[in-house]
Design a protein around this motif. Structure first.
Motif, PDB file in Angstrom:
ATOM      1  N   VAL A   1     113.266  75.246  28.201  1.00  0.00           N
ATOM      2  CA  VAL A   1     113.486  74.650  26.882  1.00  0.00           C
ATOM      3  C   VAL A   1     112.247  73.858  26.447  1.00  0.00           C
ATOM      4  CG1 VAL A   1     114.854  72.943  25.598  1.00  0.00           C
ATOM      5  CG2 VAL A   1     115.996  74.644  27.044  1.00  0.00           C
ATOM      6  N   ILE A   2     111.635  73.138  27.373  1.00  0.00           N
ATOM      7  CA  ILE A   2     110.385  72.428  27.063  1.00  0.00           C
ATOM      8  C   ILE A   2     109.358  73.442  26.551  1.00  0.00           C
ATOM      9  CG2 ILE A   2     108.398  71.208  28.072  1.00  0.00           C
ATOM     10  CD1 ILE A   2     110.754  69.343  27.814  1.00  0.00           C
TER      11      ILE A   2
ATOM     12  N   MET B   1     109.879  76.308  25.073  1.00  0.00           N
ATOM     13  CA  MET B   1     110.247  76.780  23.735  1.00  0.00           C
ATOM     14  C   MET B   1     109.789  75.793  22.671  1.00  0.00           C
ATOM     15  SD  MET B   1     114.057  78.309  24.492  1.00  0.00           S
ATOM     16  CE  MET B   1     114.470  78.376  22.768  1.00  0.00           C
ATOM     17  N   VAL B   2     110.025  74.533  22.907  1.00  0.00           N
ATOM     18  CA  VAL B   2     109.627  73.495  21.951  1.00  0.00           C
ATOM     19  C   VAL B   2     108.102  73.370  21.924  1.00  0.00           C
ATOM     20  CG1 VAL B   2     109.749  71.014  21.449  1.00  0.00           C
ATOM     21  CG2 VAL B   2     111.812  72.251  22.168  1.00  0.00           C
ATOM     22  N   TRP B   3     107.492  73.348  23.104  1.00  0.00           N
ATOM     23  CA  TRP B   3     106.040  73.158  23.249  1.00  0.00           C
ATOM     24  C   TRP B   3     105.248  74.247  22.523  1.00  0.00           C
ATOM     25  CZ3 TRP B   3     104.344  68.819  25.597  1.00  0.00           C
ATOM     26  CH2 TRP B   3     102.992  68.728  25.908  1.00  0.00           C
ATOM     27  N   TYR B   4     105.623  75.513  22.818  1.00  0.00           N
ATOM     28  CA  TYR B   4     104.882  76.648  22.257  1.00  0.00           C
ATOM     29  C   TYR B   4     105.462  77.138  20.928  1.00  0.00           C
ATOM     30  CZ  TYR B   4     102.404  76.783  26.645  1.00  0.00           C
ATOM     31  OH  TYR B   4     101.627  76.460  27.722  1.00  0.00           O
ATOM     32  N   GLY B   5     106.540  76.515  20.492  1.00  0.00           N
ATOM     33  CA  GLY B   5     107.133  76.844  19.198  1.00  0.00           C
ATOM     34  C   GLY B   5     106.816  75.768  18.182  1.00  0.00           C
ATOM     35  N   LEU B   6     107.584  74.713  18.219  1.00  0.00           N
ATOM     36  CA  LEU B   6     107.468  73.658  17.213  1.00  0.00           C
ATOM     37  C   LEU B   6     106.198  72.822  17.327  1.00  0.00           C
ATOM     38  CD1 LEU B   6     111.141  72.333  17.323  1.00  0.00           C
ATOM     39  CD2 LEU B   6     110.119  73.819  15.598  1.00  0.00           C
ATOM     40  N   LEU B   7     105.825  72.434  18.545  1.00  0.00           N
ATOM     41  CA  LEU B   7     104.738  71.467  18.690  1.00  0.00           C
ATOM     42  C   LEU B   7     103.346  72.081  18.577  1.00  0.00           C
ATOM     43  CD1 LEU B   7     106.146  69.207  21.556  1.00  0.00           C
ATOM     44  CD2 LEU B   7     106.175  68.786  19.087  1.00  0.00           C
ATOM     45  N   PHE B   8     103.064  73.101  19.373  1.00  0.00           N
ATOM     46  CA  PHE B   8     101.700  73.615  19.455  1.00  0.00           C
ATOM     47  C   PHE B   8     101.589  75.115  19.232  1.00  0.00           C
ATOM     48  CE2 PHE B   8     101.985  69.917  22.336  1.00  0.00           C
ATOM     49  CZ  PHE B   8     101.099  69.072  21.685  1.00  0.00           C
ATOM     50  N   GLY B   9     102.629  75.735  18.686  1.00  0.00           N
ATOM     51  CA  GLY B   9     102.677  77.187  18.573  1.00  0.00           C
ATOM     52  C   GLY B   9     101.473  77.812  17.885  1.00  0.00           C
ATOM     53  N   LYS B  10     101.157  77.374  16.704  1.00  0.00           N
ATOM     54  CA  LYS B  10     100.068  77.998  15.938  1.00  0.00           C
ATOM     55  C   LYS B  10      98.704  77.691  16.564  1.00  0.00           C
ATOM     56  CE  LYS B  10     102.412  80.194  12.938  1.00  0.00           C
ATOM     57  NZ  LYS B  10     102.469  81.647  13.023  1.00  0.00           N
ATOM     58  N   ILE B  11      98.513  76.456  17.016  1.00  0.00           N
ATOM     59  CA  ILE B  11      97.236  76.097  17.655  1.00  0.00           C
ATOM     60  C   ILE B  11      97.068  76.901  18.936  1.00  0.00           C
ATOM     61  CG2 ILE B  11      95.899  74.231  18.723  1.00  0.00           C
ATOM     62  CD1 ILE B  11      97.525  72.291  16.899  1.00  0.00           C
ATOM     63  N   TRP B  12      98.127  76.979  19.738  1.00  0.00           N
ATOM     64  CA  TRP B  12      98.066  77.729  20.991  1.00  0.00           C
ATOM     65  C   TRP B  12      97.773  79.200  20.724  1.00  0.00           C
ATOM     66  CZ3 TRP B  12     100.979  81.812  22.792  1.00  0.00           C
ATOM     67  CH2 TRP B  12     100.737  82.180  24.121  1.00  0.00           C
ATOM     68  N   GLN B  13      98.453  79.768  19.731  1.00  0.00           N
ATOM     69  CA  GLN B  13      98.232  81.176  19.381  1.00  0.00           C
ATOM     70  C   GLN B  13      96.765  81.417  19.044  1.00  0.00           C
ATOM     71  OE1 GLN B  13     101.762  82.241  16.769  1.00  0.00           O
ATOM     72  NE2 GLN B  13     100.452  84.015  16.462  1.00  0.00           N
ATOM     73  N   ARG B  14      96.203  80.555  18.195  1.00  0.00           N
ATOM     74  CA  ARG B  14      94.807  80.705  17.797  1.00  0.00           C
ATOM     75  C   ARG B  14      93.877  80.590  18.998  1.00  0.00           C
ATOM     76  NH1 ARG B  14      94.303  76.523  14.483  1.00  0.00           N
ATOM     77  NH2 ARG B  14      93.317  75.232  16.060  1.00  0.00           N
TER      78      ARG B  14
ATOM     79  N   GLY C   1     106.792  69.819  31.664  1.00  0.00           N
ATOM     80  CA  GLY C   1     107.852  70.659  32.234  1.00  0.00           C
ATOM     81  C   GLY C   1     108.242  70.220  33.639  1.00  0.00           C
ATOM     82  N   MET C   2     107.249  69.897  34.456  1.00  0.00           N
ATOM     83  CA  MET C   2     107.548  69.430  35.820  1.00  0.00           C
ATOM     84  C   MET C   2     108.234  68.066  35.793  1.00  0.00           C
ATOM     85  SD  MET C   2     106.882  71.799  37.931  1.00  0.00           S
ATOM     86  CE  MET C   2     107.088  70.869  39.444  1.00  0.00           C
ATOM     87  N   THR C   3     107.836  67.221  34.863  1.00  0.00           N
ATOM     88  CA  THR C   3     108.507  65.925  34.722  1.00  0.00           C
ATOM     89  C   THR C   3     109.959  66.131  34.326  1.00  0.00           C
ATOM     90  OG1 THR C   3     106.418  64.850  34.146  1.00  0.00           O
ATOM     91  CG2 THR C   3     108.447  63.712  33.496  1.00  0.00           C
ATOM     92  N   ALA C   4     110.218  67.069  33.425  1.00  0.00           N
ATOM     93  CA  ALA C   4     111.602  67.377  33.034  1.00  0.00           C
ATOM     94  C   ALA C   4     112.401  67.880  34.231  1.00  0.00           C
ATOM     95  CB  ALA C   4     111.616  68.409  31.905  1.00  0.00           C
ATOM     96  N   MET C   5     111.781  68.736  35.044  1.00  0.00           N
ATOM     97  CA  MET C   5     112.462  69.198  36.260  1.00  0.00           C
ATOM     98  C   MET C   5     112.820  68.013  37.160  1.00  0.00           C
ATOM     99  SD  MET C   5     110.856  72.659  37.802  1.00  0.00           S
ATOM    100  CE  MET C   5     111.187  74.239  37.079  1.00  0.00           C
ATOM    101  N   GLY C   6     111.862  67.119  37.337  1.00  0.00           N
ATOM    102  CA  GLY C   6     112.127  65.936  38.151  1.00  0.00           C
ATOM    103  C   GLY C   6     113.284  65.112  37.623  1.00  0.00           C
ATOM    104  N   LEU C   7     113.349  64.959  36.312  1.00  0.00           N
ATOM    105  CA  LEU C   7     114.436  64.189  35.709  1.00  0.00           C
ATOM    106  C   LEU C   7     115.788  64.854  35.950  1.00  0.00           C
ATOM    107  CD1 LEU C   7     112.702  63.132  32.383  1.00  0.00           C
ATOM    108  CD2 LEU C   7     113.373  61.622  34.270  1.00  0.00           C
ATOM    109  N   VAL C   8     115.832  66.179  35.913  1.00  0.00           N
ATOM    110  CA  VAL C   8     117.089  66.886  36.204  1.00  0.00           C
ATOM    111  C   VAL C   8     117.504  66.628  37.651  1.00  0.00           C
ATOM    112  CG1 VAL C   8     118.181  69.155  36.457  1.00  0.00           C
ATOM    113  CG2 VAL C   8     116.795  68.657  34.433  1.00  0.00           C
ATOM    114  N   PHE C   9     116.566  66.763  38.583  1.00  0.00           N
ATOM    115  CA  PHE C   9     116.893  66.507  39.990  1.00  0.00           C
ATOM    116  C   PHE C   9     117.326  65.050  40.184  1.00  0.00           C
ATOM    117  CE2 PHE C   9     114.512  70.451  40.854  1.00  0.00           C
ATOM    118  CZ  PHE C   9     115.404  71.061  41.725  1.00  0.00           C
ATOM    119  N   LEU C  10     116.677  64.144  39.475  1.00  0.00           N
ATOM    120  CA  LEU C  10     117.020  62.731  39.568  1.00  0.00           C
ATOM    121  C   LEU C  10     118.447  62.499  39.080  1.00  0.00           C
ATOM    122  CD1 LEU C  10     115.852  59.967  40.321  1.00  0.00           C
ATOM    123  CD2 LEU C  10     115.084  59.748  37.948  1.00  0.00           C
ATOM    124  N   ALA C  11     118.863  63.202  38.032  1.00  0.00           N
ATOM    125  CA  ALA C  11     120.212  63.068  37.503  1.00  0.00           C
ATOM    126  C   ALA C  11     121.272  63.523  38.514  1.00  0.00           C
ATOM    127  CB  ALA C  11     120.355  63.865  36.205  1.00  0.00           C
TER     128      ALA C  11
END
Length: 133
Positions: free
Chosen positions: A18-19, A21-34, A121-131
Motif C-alpha cells: 500500500v505504501i 501504491m501511494v508512493w509511486y501513485g499519488l506522491l511521486f508517480g510522475k516524477i518517478w516515471q520521468r 515501506g520497511m518502517t511500515a512493516m516494523g509498525l505492523v509487527f510492533l502492533a
C-alpha cells in the motif's frame, strides 16, 4: 526461538504494498516515471501489470517473512524492532540499489524516490509487527 506470526507477515507485506501504491501513485508517480524513463505510452502498451503487482507483493512477502524470522529469533524490544526494520531499509536495501544506480547512471532523484520508498515501506512493516506484540 519465538513463533513466526503469519498474519503479521501478510499484513506487513500488505502495508509495504500500500505504501508503494501511494508512493509511486499519488506522491511521486510522475516524477518517478520521468526519472525512470517510463512513458504513459509504455504503461499503456499492455505490459502485464497484474503480474508485476503479484510478483511485487510476493517479494514483499519474502521480505516480511525474513523480518518476522529475525524477530522470532531475537525477540527485540519495541525500539529494537523498529531499529531493525527501518535500519534494514536505510542501511541494506537503499545502499544496495544505490550501488546498482551508480553503475546504471541513474539519477540521484530516482535514487531518492526509490530509497525513500524502501525506508518508509520497511518502517511500515516494523509498525505492523510492533502492533502484533
Amino acid at each position: 526461538m519465538g513463533e513466526i506470526n503469519m498474519l503479521a507477515i501478510f499484513l506487513a507485506a500488505l502495508a509495504f504494498f500500500v505504501i508503494g501504491m501511494v508512493w509511486y501513485g499519488l506522491l511521486f508517480g510522475k516524477i518517478w516515471q520521468r526519472e525512470a524513463g517510463i512513458t504513459d505510452g509504455t504503461i499503456a502498451r499492455g505490459h502485464n501489470m497484474a503480474l508485476i503487482f503479484v510478483l511485487a507483493f510476493l517479494f514483499e512477502l519474502l521480505i516480511a517473512l525474513m523480518l518476522g524470522h529475525q524477530y522470532a529469533r531475537t525477540n527485540p524490544s519495541p525500539r529494537g524492532l523498529m531499529m531493525i526494520a527501518t535500519g534494514f531499509g536505510a542501511t541494506i536495501m537503499a545502499p544496495a540499489i544505490g550501488i546498482n544506480y551508480l553503475f546504471q547512471r541513474k539519477s540521484w532523484k530516482l535514487f531518492a524516490i526509490d530509497a525513500g520508498h524502501l525506508i518508509v515501506g520497511m518502517t511500515a512493516m516494523g509498525l505492523v509487527f510492533l502492533a502484533f506484540r
